[in-house]
Design a protein around this motif. Structure first.
Motif, PDB file in Angstrom:
ATOM      1  N   GLY A  28      68.568 -32.086 -46.636  1.00  0.00           N
ATOM      2  CA  GLY A  28      68.814 -33.209 -45.746  1.00  0.00           C
ATOM      3  C   GLY A  28      69.250 -32.833 -44.349  1.00  0.00           C
ATOM      4  N   PHE A  29      69.409 -31.541 -44.060  1.00  0.00           N
ATOM      5  CA  PHE A  29      69.867 -31.126 -42.727  1.00  0.00           C
ATOM      6  C   PHE A  29      68.713 -30.720 -41.817  1.00  0.00           C
ATOM      7  N   SER A  30      67.504 -30.540 -42.387  1.00  0.00           N
ATOM      8  CA  SER A  30      66.366 -30.075 -41.599  1.00  0.00           C
ATOM      9  C   SER A  30      65.057 -30.454 -42.286  1.00  0.00           C
ATOM     10  N   LYS A  31      64.032 -30.738 -41.482  1.00  0.00           N
ATOM     11  CA  LYS A  31      62.699 -30.984 -42.026  1.00  0.00           C
ATOM     12  C   LYS A  31      61.989 -29.679 -42.365  1.00  0.00           C
ATOM     13  N   GLN A  32      62.478 -28.573 -41.811  1.00  0.00           N
ATOM     14  CA  GLN A  32      61.812 -27.287 -42.014  1.00  0.00           C
ATOM     15  C   GLN A  32      62.447 -26.431 -43.104  1.00  0.00           C
ATOM     16  N   TYR A  33      63.767 -26.616 -43.320  1.00  0.00           N
ATOM     17  CA  TYR A  33      64.485 -25.693 -44.191  1.00  0.00           C
ATOM     18  C   TYR A  33      65.355 -26.445 -45.203  1.00  0.00           C
ATOM     19  N   TYR A  34      65.656 -25.756 -46.280  1.00  0.00           N
ATOM     20  CA  TYR A  34      66.659 -26.224 -47.227  1.00  0.00           C
ATOM     21  C   TYR A  34      67.450 -25.006 -47.706  1.00  0.00           C
ATOM     22  N   GLY A  35      68.537 -25.257 -48.371  1.00  0.00           N
ATOM     23  CA  GLY A  35      69.384 -24.154 -48.811  1.00  0.00           C
ATOM     24  C   GLY A  35      69.677 -24.210 -50.292  1.00  0.00           C
ATOM     25  N   LYS A  36      70.172 -23.099 -50.793  1.00  0.00           N
ATOM     26  CA  LYS A  36      70.678 -23.007 -52.156  1.00  0.00           C
ATOM     27  C   LYS A  36      72.004 -22.269 -52.119  1.00  0.00           C
ATOM     28  N   VAL A  37      72.896 -22.664 -53.002  1.00  0.00           N
ATOM     29  CA  VAL A  37      74.170 -21.966 -53.117  1.00  0.00           C
ATOM     30  C   VAL A  37      74.461 -21.740 -54.593  1.00  0.00           C
ATOM     31  N   TYR A  38      74.916 -20.553 -54.918  1.00  0.00           N
ATOM     32  CA  TYR A  38      75.217 -20.177 -56.297  1.00  0.00           C
ATOM     33  C   TYR A  38      76.706 -19.931 -56.446  1.00  0.00           C
ATOM     34  N   PHE A  39      77.313 -20.542 -57.471  1.00  0.00           N
ATOM     35  CA  PHE A  39      78.711 -20.336 -57.807  1.00  0.00           C
ATOM     36  C   PHE A  39      78.776 -19.644 -59.164  1.00  0.00           C
ATOM     37  N   SER A  40      79.492 -18.540 -59.217  1.00  0.00           N
ATOM     38  CA  SER A  40      79.560 -17.784 -60.469  1.00  0.00           C
ATOM     39  C   SER A  40      80.465 -18.444 -61.499  1.00  0.00           C
ATOM     40  N   ASP A  41      81.398 -19.291 -61.042  1.00  0.00           N
ATOM     41  CA  ASP A  41      82.311 -19.932 -61.978  1.00  0.00           C
ATOM     42  C   ASP A  41      82.827 -21.223 -61.371  1.00  0.00           C
ATOM     43  N   THR A  42      82.242 -22.344 -61.772  1.00  0.00           N
ATOM     44  CA  THR A  42      82.629 -23.638 -61.205  1.00  0.00           C
ATOM     45  C   THR A  42      83.922 -24.173 -61.796  1.00  0.00           C
ATOM     46  N   THR A  43      84.485 -23.468 -62.763  1.00  0.00           N
ATOM     47  CA  THR A  43      85.769 -23.911 -63.337  1.00  0.00           C
ATOM     48  C   THR A  43      86.945 -23.452 -62.489  1.00  0.00           C
ATOM     49  N   GLU A  44      86.692 -22.553 -61.512  1.00  0.00           N
ATOM     50  CA  GLU A  44      87.740 -22.058 -60.639  1.00  0.00           C
ATOM     51  C   GLU A  44      87.685 -22.759 -59.285  1.00  0.00           C
ATOM     52  N   ILE A  45      88.787 -22.701 -58.551  1.00  0.00           N
ATOM     53  CA  ILE A  45      88.818 -23.307 -57.212  1.00  0.00           C
ATOM     54  C   ILE A  45      87.854 -22.589 -56.284  1.00  0.00           C
ATOM     55  N   THR A  46      87.832 -21.271 -56.334  1.00  0.00           N
ATOM     56  CA  THR A  46      86.864 -20.469 -55.586  1.00  0.00           C
ATOM     57  C   THR A  46      86.221 -19.477 -56.544  1.00  0.00           C
ATOM     58  N   SER A  47      85.021 -19.041 -56.209  1.00  0.00           N
ATOM     59  CA  SER A  47      84.340 -18.056 -57.044  1.00  0.00           C
ATOM     60  C   SER A  47      83.368 -17.259 -56.194  1.00  0.00           C
ATOM     61  N   GLU A  48      82.940 -16.132 -56.720  1.00  0.00           N
ATOM     62  CA  GLU A  48      81.893 -15.362 -56.067  1.00  0.00           C
ATOM     63  C   GLU A  48      80.587 -16.151 -56.109  1.00  0.00           C
ATOM     64  N   GLY A  49      79.697 -15.801 -55.187  1.00  0.00           N
ATOM     65  CA  GLY A  49      78.405 -16.485 -55.183  1.00  0.00           C
ATOM     66  C   GLY A  49      77.516 -15.993 -54.067  1.00  0.00           C
ATOM     67  N   TRP A  50      76.552 -16.798 -53.715  1.00  0.00           N
ATOM     68  CA  TRP A  50      75.684 -16.484 -52.587  1.00  0.00           C
ATOM     69  C   TRP A  50      75.139 -17.773 -51.985  1.00  0.00           C
ATOM     70  N   VAL A  51      74.643 -17.651 -50.755  1.00  0.00           N
ATOM     71  CA  VAL A  51      74.022 -18.778 -50.061  1.00  0.00           C
ATOM     72  C   VAL A  51      72.675 -18.306 -49.537  1.00  0.00           C
ATOM     73  N   GLU A  52      71.646 -19.129 -49.693  1.00  0.00           N
ATOM     74  CA  GLU A  52      70.303 -18.761 -49.242  1.00  0.00           C
ATOM     75  C   GLU A  52      69.670 -19.902 -48.446  1.00  0.00           C
ATOM     76  N   VAL A  53      68.755 -19.529 -47.552  1.00  0.00           N
ATOM     77  CA  VAL A  53      67.992 -20.498 -46.764  1.00  0.00           C
ATOM     78  C   VAL A  53      66.513 -20.264 -47.040  1.00  0.00           C
ATOM     79  N   TYR A  54      65.760 -21.376 -47.243  1.00  0.00           N
ATOM     80  CA  TYR A  54      64.346 -21.299 -47.580  1.00  0.00           C
ATOM     81  C   TYR A  54      63.506 -22.099 -46.591  1.00  0.00           C
ATOM     82  N   ASP A  55      62.281 -21.619 -46.386  1.00  0.00           N
ATOM     83  CA  ASP A  55      61.280 -22.375 -45.640  1.00  0.00           C
ATOM     84  C   ASP A  55      60.720 -23.460 -46.564  1.00  0.00           C
ATOM     85  N   ARG A  56      60.730 -24.699 -46.099  1.00  0.00           N
ATOM     86  CA  ARG A  56      60.336 -25.810 -46.949  1.00  0.00           C
ATOM     87  C   ARG A  56      58.847 -25.776 -47.312  1.00  0.00           C
ATOM     88  N   VAL A  57      58.008 -25.296 -46.390  1.00  0.00           N
ATOM     89  CA  VAL A  57      56.561 -25.306 -46.627  1.00  0.00           C
ATOM     90  C   VAL A  57      56.127 -24.144 -47.502  1.00  0.00           C
TER      91      VAL A  57
END
Length: 341
Positions: A28-57
């Motif tokens: 919803g932030f761009s017509k060209q791109y979208y993102g993904k975010v990975y959380f290793s443990d959603t039961t914790e307040i913070t956790s390790e993870g990663w963030v990625e950006v993808y080309d929509r087309v």
């Protein structure tokens, strides 16, 4: 219960895996791109993870950033981009803004909470003809200060803030030159020796940074128990003795007509050192620094200070109408750096 949790996460847009792991799509932030975010443990307040950006087309992954800590807030069941409540509020893991004022939006990707006082930190990727390019200099602005930097697009200014404890703050402004942030001004206020405050301003004059320094005293500080103050008309200065409640020590300061402190003593004194001598009978407080010998007196309605410098004594008589407090009241308490006679 576990099946119900998986169903709820799926309804919220989560791609769920075992042991509290989850991947979420940011859109919803761009017509060209979208993102993904990975959380290793959603039961914790913070956790390790990663963030990625993808080309929509093309569905091509453009940016991947590993994070030692990530946290999230859901908005109507979704993870949103572009939330930045500077400096300490909520921050999205992905920000899509123009940071170098070239008219093209760039990415700020959260990599943890590595800025000051465990604030959010980001890696900056600038838009270019060849895609998004990591910028070390912009990233430092989002790592070495308190949270994400702020951006004034109208005036094309980037601003940072950093602090140390309650009483030291620095605010800096940058322009962008040759696609790099360039410092043009900074303002630092140092109140670590409350009630003494030191303000430093640095500004770029076109050739170099020019620094100005001013020192003031805040007599209404909660750290001042008592003080004795009077004005010397002859030199248009105020003489001040005050008792700091934090360290039970006596201090001296002299201010000019603009309220700037010209001298304060002791500057850096060992705890309980005999900096001052108090002659109660004659109503005098004396002390010596490396340059001069000072005697402040308050007796039978007469107030003033005598300063002996290079063998010559200067007599500065105080204006009695300007008096605030008294030496006797100030030194009723046994202060640790005063010798009582």
């Amino acid at each position: 219960m576990k099946r119900m949790l998986i169903l709820c996460l799926a309804l919220l847009g989560w791609i769920y895996s075992a042991f509290g792991q989850a991947t979420f799509k940011i859109d919803g932030f761009s017509k060209q791109y979208y993102g993904k975010v990975y959380f290793s443990d959603t039961t914790e307040i913070t956790s390790e993870g990663w963030v990625e950006v993808y080309d929509r087309v093309t569905e091509k992954k453009l940016i991947h950033v590993d994070a030692d800590e990530l946290s999230f807030n859901l908005h109507d069941g979704e993870l949103k981009a572009d939330i930045a409540e500077i400096p300490y509020g909520e921050h999205s893991v992905l920000l899509y803004k123009d940071y170098n004022f070239d008219g093209k939006k760039d990415f700020a990707i959260m990599d943890g909470f590595n800025s000051c006082y465990h604030g959010p930190s980001f890696q900056i990727y600038l838009a270019s003809k060849n895609g998004f390019v990591y910028s070390d200099s912009f990233t430092r602005l989002a790592q070495d200060y308190c949270g994400m930097f702020s951006v004034d697009h109208e005036n094309e200014i980037i601003s940072t803030m950093v602090k140390s404890g309650c009483c030291w703050h620095q605010f800096s402004n940058y322009i962008v030159k040759n696609n790099e942030p360039k410092l043009i001004s900074s303002y630092t206020v140092d109140g670590q020796n409350d009630p003494i405050y030191i303000e430093r301003t640095k500004e770029w004059d076109g050739k170099k940074m020019v620094e100005t320094v001013s020192t003031s005293i805040e007599l209404e500080s909660e750290n001042i128990k008592e003080y004795f103050k009077f004005h010397v008309d002859k030199v248009n200065k105020d003489i001040i003795l005050y008792y700091n409640i934090n360290d039970r020590m006596l201090y001296y300061a002299i201010t000019n007509d603009k309220g700037n402190v010209e001298l304060y003593y002791p500057v850096d004194s060992p705890y309980k050192s005999p900096d001052f001598r108090y002659d109660k009978t004659n109503g005098k407080v004396s002390f010596k620094n490396k340059d001069a010998y000072y005697t402040i007196y308050d007796k039978a309605g007469n107030i003033g200070i005598d300063i002996t410098f290079k063998g010559k004594t200067h007599h500065w008589k105080g204006n009695s109408k300007s008096r605030r407090g008294s030496i006797g009241k100030l030194l009723k308490a046994k202060l640790d750096n005063v010798v009582y006679r």
